[in-house]
Design a protein around this motif. Sequence first.
Motif, PDB file in Angstrom:
ATOM      1  N   LEU A  64      -7.706  -8.139  54.617  1.00  0.00           N
ATOM      2  CA  LEU A  64      -7.541  -7.825  56.041  1.00  0.00           C
ATOM      3  C   LEU A  64      -6.092  -7.484  56.365  1.00  0.00           C
ATOM      4  O   LEU A  64      -5.826  -6.573  57.154  1.00  0.00           O
ATOM      5  CB  LEU A  64      -8.001  -8.998  56.901  1.00  0.00           C
ATOM      6  N   LEU A  65      -5.163  -8.203  55.750  1.00  0.00           N
ATOM      7  CA  LEU A  65      -3.747  -7.900  55.983  1.00  0.00           C
ATOM      8  C   LEU A  65      -3.394  -6.519  55.447  1.00  0.00           C
ATOM      9  O   LEU A  65      -2.643  -5.770  56.075  1.00  0.00           O
ATOM     10  CB  LEU A  65      -2.858  -8.970  55.333  1.00  0.00           C
ATOM     11  N   TRP A  66      -3.933  -6.174  54.283  1.00  0.00           N
ATOM     12  CA  TRP A  66      -3.645  -4.851  53.731  1.00  0.00           C
ATOM     13  C   TRP A  66      -4.249  -3.766  54.627  1.00  0.00           C
ATOM     14  O   TRP A  66      -3.597  -2.755  54.908  1.00  0.00           O
ATOM     15  CB  TRP A  66      -4.197  -4.729  52.312  1.00  0.00           C
ATOM     16  N   LYS A  67      -5.467  -3.976  55.116  1.00  0.00           N
ATOM     17  CA  LYS A  67      -6.105  -2.972  55.974  1.00  0.00           C
ATOM     18  C   LYS A  67      -5.347  -2.788  57.281  1.00  0.00           C
ATOM     19  O   LYS A  67      -5.236  -1.680  57.801  1.00  0.00           O
ATOM     20  CB  LYS A  67      -7.556  -3.362  56.260  1.00  0.00           C
ATOM     21  N   MET A  68      -4.803  -3.896  57.822  1.00  0.00           N
ATOM     22  CA  MET A  68      -4.036  -3.785  59.064  1.00  0.00           C
ATOM     23  C   MET A  68      -2.731  -3.018  58.837  1.00  0.00           C
ATOM     24  O   MET A  68      -2.300  -2.258  59.696  1.00  0.00           O
ATOM     25  CB  MET A  68      -3.723  -5.182  59.613  1.00  0.00           C
ATOM     26  N   GLU A  84      -3.491  -0.034  47.551  1.00  0.00           N
ATOM     27  CA  GLU A  84      -4.184  -1.313  47.675  1.00  0.00           C
ATOM     28  C   GLU A  84      -3.953  -2.152  46.421  1.00  0.00           C
ATOM     29  O   GLU A  84      -4.059  -1.649  45.300  1.00  0.00           O
ATOM     30  CB  GLU A  84      -5.688  -1.095  47.877  1.00  0.00           C
ATOM     31  N   PRO A  85      -3.628  -3.433  46.603  1.00  0.00           N
ATOM     32  CA  PRO A  85      -3.377  -4.291  45.442  1.00  0.00           C
ATOM     33  C   PRO A  85      -4.617  -4.481  44.581  1.00  0.00           C
ATOM     34  O   PRO A  85      -5.755  -4.359  45.048  1.00  0.00           O
ATOM     35  CB  PRO A  85      -2.955  -5.625  46.059  1.00  0.00           C
ATOM     36  N   THR A  86      -4.381  -4.806  43.325  1.00  0.00           N
ATOM     37  CA  THR A  86      -5.485  -5.115  42.411  1.00  0.00           C
ATOM     38  C   THR A  86      -5.968  -6.531  42.692  1.00  0.00           C
ATOM     39  O   THR A  86      -5.433  -7.239  43.538  1.00  0.00           O
ATOM     40  CB  THR A  86      -5.007  -5.011  40.954  1.00  0.00           C
ATOM     41  N   LYS A  88      -5.550  -9.030  40.790  1.00  0.00           N
ATOM     42  CA  LYS A  88      -4.446  -9.937  40.449  1.00  0.00           C
ATOM     43  C   LYS A  88      -3.411  -9.976  41.578  1.00  0.00           C
ATOM     44  O   LYS A  88      -2.830 -11.025  41.859  1.00  0.00           O
ATOM     45  CB  LYS A  88      -3.779  -9.506  39.147  1.00  0.00           C
ATOM     46  N   GLY A  89      -3.209  -8.837  42.224  1.00  0.00           N
ATOM     47  CA  GLY A  89      -2.294  -8.795  43.362  1.00  0.00           C
ATOM     48  C   GLY A  89      -2.802  -9.636  44.525  1.00  0.00           C
ATOM     49  O   GLY A  89      -2.034 -10.363  45.163  1.00  0.00           O
ATOM     50  N   TYR A  90      -4.096  -9.553  44.789  1.00  0.00           N
ATOM     51  CA  TYR A  90      -4.678 -10.377  45.844  1.00  0.00           C
ATOM     52  C   TYR A  90      -4.612 -11.859  45.477  1.00  0.00           C
ATOM     53  O   TYR A  90      -4.388 -12.710  46.340  1.00  0.00           O
ATOM     54  CB  TYR A  90      -6.117  -9.970  46.125  1.00  0.00           C
ATOM     55  N   ALA A  91      -4.811 -12.173  44.197  1.00  0.00           N
ATOM     56  CA  ALA A  91      -4.704 -13.570  43.758  1.00  0.00           C
ATOM     57  C   ALA A  91      -3.286 -14.089  43.974  1.00  0.00           C
ATOM     58  O   ALA A  91      -3.088 -15.223  44.425  1.00  0.00           O
ATOM     59  CB  ALA A  91      -5.103 -13.700  42.295  1.00  0.00           C
ATOM     60  N   MET A  92      -2.312 -13.256  43.697  1.00  0.00           N
ATOM     61  CA  MET A  92      -0.919 -13.659  43.920  1.00  0.00           C
ATOM     62  C   MET A  92      -0.643 -13.850  45.412  1.00  0.00           C
ATOM     63  O   MET A  92       0.090 -14.766  45.795  1.00  0.00           O
ATOM     64  CB  MET A  92       0.022 -12.609  43.316  1.00  0.00           C
ATOM     65  N   GLN A  93      -1.219 -13.001  46.247  1.00  0.00           N
ATOM     66  CA  GLN A  93      -1.066 -13.173  47.693  1.00  0.00           C
ATOM     67  C   GLN A  93      -1.694 -14.487  48.152  1.00  0.00           C
ATOM     68  O   GLN A  93      -1.155 -15.163  49.030  1.00  0.00           O
ATOM     69  CB  GLN A  93      -1.701 -12.008  48.445  1.00  0.00           C
ATOM     70  N   ARG A  94      -2.815 -14.856  47.543  1.00  0.00           N
ATOM     71  CA  ARG A  94      -3.450 -16.129  47.900  1.00  0.00           C
ATOM     72  C   ARG A  94      -2.571 -17.315  47.506  1.00  0.00           C
ATOM     73  O   ARG A  94      -2.443 -18.279  48.262  1.00  0.00           O
ATOM     74  CB  ARG A  94      -4.815 -16.237  47.243  1.00  0.00           C
ATOM     75  N   VAL A  95      -1.975 -17.252  46.321  1.00  0.00           N
ATOM     76  CA  VAL A  95      -1.094 -18.334  45.877  1.00  0.00           C
ATOM     77  C   VAL A  95       0.107 -18.441  46.815  1.00  0.00           C
ATOM     78  O   VAL A  95       0.500 -19.541  47.227  1.00  0.00           O
ATOM     79  CB  VAL A  95      -0.647 -18.100  44.414  1.00  0.00           C
ATOM     80  N   THR A  96       0.691 -17.303  47.161  1.00  0.00           N
ATOM     81  CA  THR A  96       1.822 -17.302  48.093  1.00  0.00           C
ATOM     82  C   THR A  96       1.394 -17.849  49.454  1.00  0.00           C
ATOM     83  O   THR A  96       2.136 -18.599  50.094  1.00  0.00           O
ATOM     84  CB  THR A  96       2.369 -15.869  48.251  1.00  0.00           C
TER      85      THR A  96
END
Length: 112
Positions: A64-68, A84-86, A88-96
């Motif tokens: 949702l953040l990427w779409k916004m 758009e992140p892969t 793994k990129g989304y997983a890293m965003q979740r960890v952050t």
Amino acid sequence: MAEKRSESAEGSVVRYLRRCQGIRRCMNRDAVLQAASGGGSPVFIPILCALLAMGLVQVVRPQLLWKMNRNLQRGWVKDPDATEPTSKGYAMQRVTGLLFLAVATWMLVQQI
């Protein structure tokens, strides 16, 4: 070490108050003591709550953040969909986002 810092901070407040006794242009004694005791602004708690909501969105649905923010790239990126992140990129965003939620929660608990 933190106790030593707080003692030195309290000592500096006490020295300031002693120096300012009888001087009208010095800060209000109650305001100085409140600032030294960690009393924050009442606006700080709603701001932290809004940031917690944003952090929760980053953990639950980072897409949702990427779409916004995708529309912000239209003028200077040829294909915004290609950025758009892969997974793994989304997983890293979740960890952050989890780290952010932990820090923001700690700050909120300290303010309450």
